[in-house]
Design a protein around this motif. Structure first.
Motif, mmCIF file in Angstrom:
data_model
loop_
_atom_site.group_PDB
_atom_site.id
_atom_site.type_symbol
_atom_site.label_atom_id
_atom_site.label_comp_id
_atom_site.label_asym_id
_atom_site.label_seq_id
_atom_site.Cartn_x
_atom_site.Cartn_y
_atom_site.Cartn_z
ATOM 1 N N ALA B 75 -37.412 -18.985 37.638
ATOM 2 C CA ALA B 75 -37.327 -19.051 36.057
ATOM 3 C C ALA B 75 -35.954 -18.338 35.821
ATOM 4 O O ALA B 75 -35.033 -18.982 35.107
ATOM 5 C CB ALA B 75 -38.283 -18.285 35.486
ATOM 6 N N ILE B 79 -32.105 -19.866 33.735
ATOM 7 C CA ILE B 79 -31.557 -19.500 32.266
ATOM 8 C C ILE B 79 -30.133 -19.362 32.028
ATOM 9 O O ILE B 79 -29.713 -20.025 31.131
ATOM 10 C CB ILE B 79 -32.280 -17.970 32.287
ATOM 11 C CG1 ILE B 79 -33.734 -18.161 31.804
ATOM 12 C CG2 ILE B 79 -31.476 -17.403 30.968
ATOM 13 C CD1 ILE B 79 -34.238 -16.860 31.879
ATOM 14 N N ILE B 82 -28.810 -23.224 31.363
ATOM 15 C CA ILE B 82 -29.175 -23.826 30.115
ATOM 16 C C ILE B 82 -28.509 -23.160 28.791
ATOM 17 O O ILE B 82 -28.228 -23.641 28.023
ATOM 18 C CB ILE B 82 -30.928 -23.599 30.073
ATOM 19 C CG1 ILE B 82 -31.631 -24.542 31.148
ATOM 20 C CG2 ILE B 82 -31.504 -23.946 28.733
ATOM 21 C CD1 ILE B 82 -32.961 -24.294 31.124
ATOM 22 N N TRP B 86 -26.360 -24.899 26.073
ATOM 23 C CA TRP B 86 -26.858 -24.536 24.900
ATOM 24 C C TRP B 86 -25.847 -23.834 23.900
ATOM 25 O O TRP B 86 -25.505 -24.244 22.805
ATOM 26 C CB TRP B 86 -28.197 -23.607 24.624
ATOM 27 C CG TRP B 86 -28.553 -23.358 23.667
ATOM 28 C CD1 TRP B 86 -28.765 -21.937 23.065
ATOM 29 C CD2 TRP B 86 -29.155 -24.045 22.556
ATOM 30 N NE1 TRP B 86 -29.251 -21.981 21.764
ATOM 31 C CE2 TRP B 86 -29.633 -23.274 21.553
ATOM 32 C CE3 TRP B 86 -29.269 -25.386 22.354
ATOM 33 C CZ2 TRP B 86 -30.227 -23.659 19.948
ATOM 34 C CZ3 TRP B 86 -29.678 -25.890 21.023
ATOM 35 C CH2 TRP B 86 -30.231 -25.025 20.018
ATOM 36 N N ALA B 87 -25.054 -22.827 24.496
ATOM 37 C CA ALA B 87 -24.116 -22.097 23.849
ATOM 38 C C ALA B 87 -22.921 -23.115 23.455
ATOM 39 O O ALA B 87 -22.409 -22.781 22.476
ATOM 40 C CB ALA B 87 -23.673 -21.026 24.647
ATOM 41 N N LEU B 88 -22.522 -24.024 24.482
ATOM 42 C CA LEU B 88 -21.138 -24.840 24.166
ATOM 43 C C LEU B 88 -21.692 -26.092 23.351
ATOM 44 O O LEU B 88 -20.552 -26.526 23.153
ATOM 45 C CB LEU B 88 -20.758 -25.036 25.522
ATOM 46 C CG LEU B 88 -20.386 -23.905 26.302
ATOM 47 C CD1 LEU B 88 -19.529 -24.545 27.720
ATOM 48 C CD2 LEU B 88 -19.471 -23.084 25.414
ATOM 49 N N ARG B 91 -19.527 -24.527 19.226
ATOM 50 C CA ARG B 91 -18.759 -23.388 19.724
ATOM 51 C C ARG B 91 -18.395 -22.590 18.489
ATOM 52 O O ARG B 91 -17.742 -22.839 17.503
ATOM 53 C CB ARG B 91 -17.322 -23.967 20.419
ATOM 54 C CG ARG B 91 -17.601 -24.509 21.677
ATOM 55 C CD ARG B 91 -16.268 -25.250 22.059
ATOM 56 N NE ARG B 91 -16.595 -25.873 23.404
ATOM 57 C CZ ARG B 91 -16.059 -25.013 24.500
ATOM 58 N NH1 ARG B 91 -15.279 -24.145 24.472
ATOM 59 N NH2 ARG B 91 -16.042 -25.797 25.544
ATOM 60 N N ASP B 92 -19.127 -21.336 18.738
ATOM 61 C CA ASP B 92 -18.682 -20.443 17.506
ATOM 62 C C ASP B 92 -18.970 -18.983 17.960
ATOM 63 O O ASP B 92 -19.308 -19.063 19.206
ATOM 64 C CB ASP B 92 -19.232 -20.558 16.228
ATOM 65 C CG ASP B 92 -20.974 -20.575 16.237
ATOM 66 O OD1 ASP B 92 -21.541 -20.070 17.055
ATOM 67 O OD2 ASP B 92 -21.540 -21.228 15.416
ATOM 68 N N TRP B 94 -21.353 -17.316 17.705
ATOM 69 C CA TRP B 94 -22.779 -16.971 18.244
ATOM 70 C C TRP B 94 -22.886 -17.753 19.641
ATOM 71 O O TRP B 94 -23.920 -17.370 20.370
ATOM 72 C CB TRP B 94 -23.590 -17.756 17.539
ATOM 73 C CG TRP B 94 -23.623 -17.097 15.956
ATOM 74 C CD1 TRP B 94 -23.238 -17.728 14.663
ATOM 75 C CD2 TRP B 94 -23.781 -15.698 15.702
ATOM 76 N NE1 TRP B 94 -22.982 -16.682 13.712
ATOM 77 C CE2 TRP B 94 -23.610 -15.462 14.209
ATOM 78 C CE3 TRP B 94 -24.293 -14.643 16.439
ATOM 79 C CZ2 TRP B 94 -23.755 -14.237 13.594
ATOM 80 C CZ3 TRP B 94 -24.539 -13.435 15.615
ATOM 81 C CH2 TRP B 94 -24.196 -13.288 14.420
ATOM 82 N N SER B 95 -22.077 -18.574 20.042
ATOM 83 C CA SER B 95 -22.166 -19.260 21.409
ATOM 84 C C SER B 95 -22.029 -17.960 22.328
ATOM 85 O O SER B 95 -22.684 -17.998 23.546
ATOM 86 C CB SER B 95 -21.003 -20.223 21.772
ATOM 87 O OG SER B 95 -21.043 -21.195 20.627
ATOM 88 N N VAL B 97 -22.455 -14.769 21.637
ATOM 89 C CA VAL B 97 -23.757 -13.933 21.781
ATOM 90 C C VAL B 97 -24.857 -14.639 22.577
ATOM 91 O O VAL B 97 -25.577 -13.751 23.482
ATOM 92 C CB VAL B 97 -24.123 -13.945 20.235
ATOM 93 C CG1 VAL B 97 -25.439 -12.643 20.581
ATOM 94 C CG2 VAL B 97 -23.052 -13.047 19.797
ATOM 95 N N ILE B 98 -24.951 -15.820 22.558
ATOM 96 C CA ILE B 98 -26.063 -16.547 23.388
ATOM 97 C C ILE B 98 -25.921 -16.189 25.032
ATOM 98 O O ILE B 98 -26.894 -15.866 25.532
ATOM 99 C CB ILE B 98 -26.062 -17.803 23.184
ATOM 100 C CG1 ILE B 98 -26.609 -18.154 21.736
ATOM 101 C CG2 ILE B 98 -26.803 -18.816 23.984
ATOM 102 C CD1 ILE B 98 -26.427 -19.787 21.242
ATOM 103 N N VAL B 101 -27.024 -12.658 25.623
ATOM 104 C CA VAL B 101 -28.501 -12.629 25.617
ATOM 105 C C VAL B 101 -29.123 -13.106 26.969
ATOM 106 O O VAL B 101 -30.064 -12.656 27.446
ATOM 107 C CB VAL B 101 -29.101 -13.240 24.293
ATOM 108 C CG1 VAL B 101 -30.599 -13.553 24.456
ATOM 109 C CG2 VAL B 101 -28.767 -12.630 23.056
ATOM 110 N N ALA B 102 -28.352 -14.278 27.353
ATOM 111 C CA ALA B 102 -29.178 -14.799 28.625
ATOM 112 C C ALA B 102 -28.753 -13.745 29.762
ATOM 113 O O ALA B 102 -29.687 -13.519 30.781
ATOM 114 C CB ALA B 102 -28.166 -15.945 28.932
ATOM 115 N N ALA B 105 -31.294 -11.002 29.691
ATOM 116 C CA ALA B 105 -32.575 -11.152 30.199
ATOM 117 C C ALA B 105 -32.493 -11.324 31.870
ATOM 118 O O ALA B 105 -33.732 -10.866 32.269
ATOM 119 C CB ALA B 105 -32.966 -12.703 29.575
#
Lengths: 141, 122
Positions: B75, B79, B82, B86-88, B91-92, B94-95, B97-98, B101-102, B105
């Motif tokens: 698992a 992460i 993915i 997802w981040a790219l 592109r801003d 928040w990408s 920050v994503i 966060v990964a 985790a």
């Protein structure tokens, strides 16, 4: 925070909402893998808790998908799944405190999700706030 | 399990996570530093996978459940890649920050895996 309000694709998978979706996806992966392990190894010892774990992980997956996909149908699915999560974490969280015998094995929602840093308790609230801001038909919030 | 390696992994993931979240909140777009840090975390996880495959053959057995350890590890391995995709997609800031966060985790999961490996089964 004005990221193209009425994007033809998804109005939910934009800006800070993408971070929210990321946390949802990680929780979905975490809950699903734990649930798979519990079903393989210890199902008979706590069928209620383990079934609940499985249900909650499916709901997290659905909520993640519903937040990503555009359209009013998925907007409704997002509300239903996220409300279910909030109810789940509140009910199971309370039950795990008053009837610990029912929850010999922890689910995502036991003790209000303390095993997942209380994220299961906070996330549905943030999800609802985000859904309210991104309601279809509203220009922008 | 090699305990010091686990702590390197937890520490690196924690650092990468905090760095990317800070960069993102400061308004930085994803770049070599943030994507590189996330990939470094993934490389450490791959090294962890190799260690996990080899460990039982050299007499390094878990006291906890090896199956549970593997489920967490697989698992965790999923992460970062993915998250990068997802981040790219958009592109801003928040990408970035994503990506953070990964990695955060992964720090939590690597710590959990350490507990799963070393737990004493009653």
């Amino acid at each position: 925070m004005s990221t193209t309000p009425s994007s033809p694709k998804s109005s939910r998978a934009v800006g800070v909402g993408r971070v929210l979706i990321t946390v949802y996806a990680i929780l979905a992966i975490g809950a699903t893998s734990r649930s798979v392990f519990q079903i393989i190894t210890e199902y008979s010892s706590a069928p209620l808790a383990i079934t609940l774990s499985a249900v909650s992980s499916v709901v997290y997956i659905l909520a993640t998908v519903a937040l990503i996909l555009p359209g009013t149908f998925w907007y409704r699915v997002a509300w239903v799944t996220i409300s279910f999560e909030l109810a789940g974490v509140l009910i199971v969280g309370t039950l795990s405190l008053v009837r610990p015998d029912l929850f010999a094995h922890n689910s995502v929602w036991s003790y209000y999700g303390i095993g997942y840093l209380l994220i299961p308790l906070v996330l549905p609230v943030l999800g609802m706030l985000w859904l309210r801001r991104r309601a279809p038909g509203r220009s922008d919030a | 399990m090699i305990e010091w390696f686990t702590w390197v992994e937890v520490g690196a993931a924690l650092l990468a996570g905090l760095l990317c979240v800070a960069l993102g909140l400061a308004g930085r777009m994803p770049g070599d530093l943030s994507v590189g840090a996330t990939l470094a975390v993934e490389l450490l996880l791959i090294a962890q996978l190799v260690i996990t495959i080899v460990a039982p053959f050299v007499g390094n057995h878990p006291t906890g459940s090896l199956l549970e350890f593997y489920i967490y590890l697989v698992a965790a391995l999923l992460i970062p890649p993915i998250a990068v995709v997802w981040a790219l997609l958009q592109r801003d800031r928040w990408s970035t920050v994503i990506l953070g966060v990964a990695s955060l985790a992964i720090a939590v999961m690597a710590y959990r895996m350490h507990i799963i490996w070393t737990v004493q089964i009653a």
